[in-house]
Design an enzyme around this catalytic site. Structure first.
Site: not given
Ligand code: BES
Ligand code: ZN
Ligand code: ZN
Length: 461
Positions: A312, A310, A251, A240, A314, A228, A233
């Site tokens: 994104e 957010d 990220d 966020k 996947r 990734k 992000d």
């Molecule tokens: N990059 C983030 C995941 C992340 C956040 C990794 C903090 C490490 C630390 C990812 O893109 C994300 O924001 N995922 C969301 C998904 C949710 C909206 C289904 C998450 O994990 O909150």
């Molecule tokens: Zn992310």
């Molecule tokens: Zn995200």
């Protein structure tokens, strides 16, 4: 410069690793002034402490590193590394006390104490070098250290200097160093060549989204790594909050880990064919951002309802995974800072991974244990598939309720991997939140050494 071992013929101070209950017996065999000096200095053999032993002229003739107890060492990934900063600058060779089986990880930990991120501020030029302990494959350990170096540097570099352009440049530099070929599909070409979700996520950024495709090796089993590469992000339109966005330069930690691992594989000359796919994008806000409620059609043809912009990672990974999956690799592995839920589940120390193949899972866990890269298997729990099926599209990128967030993200990715003979997915954190021996605060490699160590068994190399 990545740390290297001192040449074996370098004049080096003998370093004795002294356990807490081994100090008195050790001192009993030493000249009286040495014992008096150690006692007067208050050295007890406590883990993470060190003591220089002066000779008659005052210059050091040996050094001691406290090695605590086995129970204390078990709390640390690199127990010896904690003592290294307390040693005088110089060159050392371990003269006694190194437990059997600990030489590889302790010497790796030592090299990693030399890591500094010096892109924006000069570092310290003080060095504490180690002659590789006997029986250690010095070149291999240096390769592991160099991989960790690359990964940390890439993660630590902020998005202002590590956007999709710079991530591409890093991949091109790695390819050039090792004679790998590389193709990069950029901007609207992503649409023309059917990578709609990489394009949708990255199109609002000032730097064009792209898919980096590196290949190396002419024969052997095919290993496809997918990292990734979300260079920043923001969360997109589902922006966020500040506290959550602060660290999001990391990220692209999955990409950084796959680049470090690819570097190690190529340096070691493993007898395999390597493919590295990195969707490199920035998840930004602009008039052309993708939106909550949009339905995207993926490369594979599955439709995806966007319930949170957010989620994104996947999306970009799905298109890259389907592309990699087309040639049915012997092993496909994705690495991604994919969910906050993974960090909540296992914290920053462990790299959670998913694999249906029992032998692959066992090999990863075992190699992780041997190579100071702890990993933890998580379940691809098929009954949760229903959670990623929203109703008006095939898939939902952000199931409501938030149950099992790391698992549902992994299940989403698995939908795009039908042809690969084996598949593993790492949902990593890629960040050391506070300094530990050999691991300064900042970018951190996770899972790469476990994968490297598992390859011979899994791919029959
Ligand atoms: N990059 C983030 C995941 C992340 C956040 C990794 C903090 C490490 C630390 C990812 O893109 C994300 O924001 N995922 C969301 C998904 C949710 C909206 C289904 C998450 O994990 O909150
Ligand atoms: Zn992310
Ligand atoms: Zn995200």
């Amino acid at each position: 410069m990545p740390a290297r071992f001192a040449a074996p013929d370098t004049a080096a101070l003998p370093l004795h690793l002294i356990e807490s209950d081994g100090l008195d017996p050790w001192l009993a065999d030493q000249p009286a002034p040495v014992a008096a000096w150690a006692k007067a200095s208050g050295f007890t053999g406590a883990l993470g402490t060190a003591l220089m032993i002066p000779g008659p002229e005052g210059a050091p003739v040996a050094a001691l590193a406290g090695y605590g107890t086995a129970a204390q060492r078990a709390r640390h990934r690199f127990p010896l590394a904690g003592a290294v900063p307390s040693l005088a600058p110089g060159v050392y060779r371990i003269a006694s006390g190194l437990p059997e089986g600990g030489a590889m990880t302790e010497s790796l930990g030592w090299l990693l104490t030399g890591y500094q991120f010096t892109r924006y501020r000069a570092g310290s030029d003080v060095t504490r070098a180690l002659v590789a302990p006997e029986g250690v494959d010095a070149g291999r350990v240096e390769t592991l250290a160099a991989a960790e170096w690359l990964t940390r540097d890439l993660v630590n570099t902020p998005a202002s200097d590590m956007g999709p352009d710079a991530l591409e440049a890093a991949a091109r530099a790695l390819a050039a160093d090792h004679g790998a070929s590389i193709e990069v599909i950029t901007g609207d070409d992503l649409l023309a060549r059917n990578f709609p979700m990489i394009h949708a996520v990255g199109r609002a950024s000032a730097q064009a989204p792209r898919l980096i495709d590196l290949r190396w090796g002419a024969s052997g089993p095919l290993l496809t790594l997918v990292g990734k590469g979300v260079c920043f992000d923001t969360g997109g339109l589902n922006l966020k909050p500040g506290a959550s966005m602060g660290l999001m330069k990391k990220d692209m930690g999955g990409a950084a880990n796959t680049l470090g691992l690819a570097q190690a594989i190529m340096t070691l000359g493993l007898k395999l064919r390597l493919r590295l796919l990195i969707p490199a994008v920035e998840n930004s806000v602009a008039g052309n951002s993708f939106r909550p409620g949009d339905i995207l059609t993926s490369r594979k043809g599955l439709t995806v309802e966007i319930n949170n912009t957010d989620a994104e990672g996947r999306l970009v990974l799905a298109d890259a995974l389907s592309y990699g999956d087309d040639e049915a690799p012997d092993l496909m592995i994705s690495m991604a800072t994919l969910t906050g839920a993974a960090r909540v589940a296992v914290g920053p120390d462990l790299a959670p991974f998913y694999a249906d193949d029992e032998a692959l899972a066992a090999a990863l866990a075992q190699a992780g244990g041997q190579l100071a890269d702890p990993v933890w298997r998580m379940p691809f729990h098929t009954p949760y598939e229903a959670m990623i099926e929203p109703g008006i599209a095939d898939l939902d990128n952000a199931p409501s309720g938030g149950f099992a967030g790391s698992i549902t993200a992994a299940l989403f990715l698995r939908r795009f991997t039908a042809q690969a003979k084996r598949y593993a997915h790492f949902d990593i954190y890629a960040w050391q939140p506070s300094a530990a021996p050999g691991r300064p605060k900042g970018g951190l490699g996770q899972g790469g050494r476990a994968i490297l160590g598992a390859l011979p068994e899994v791919l029959d190399l």
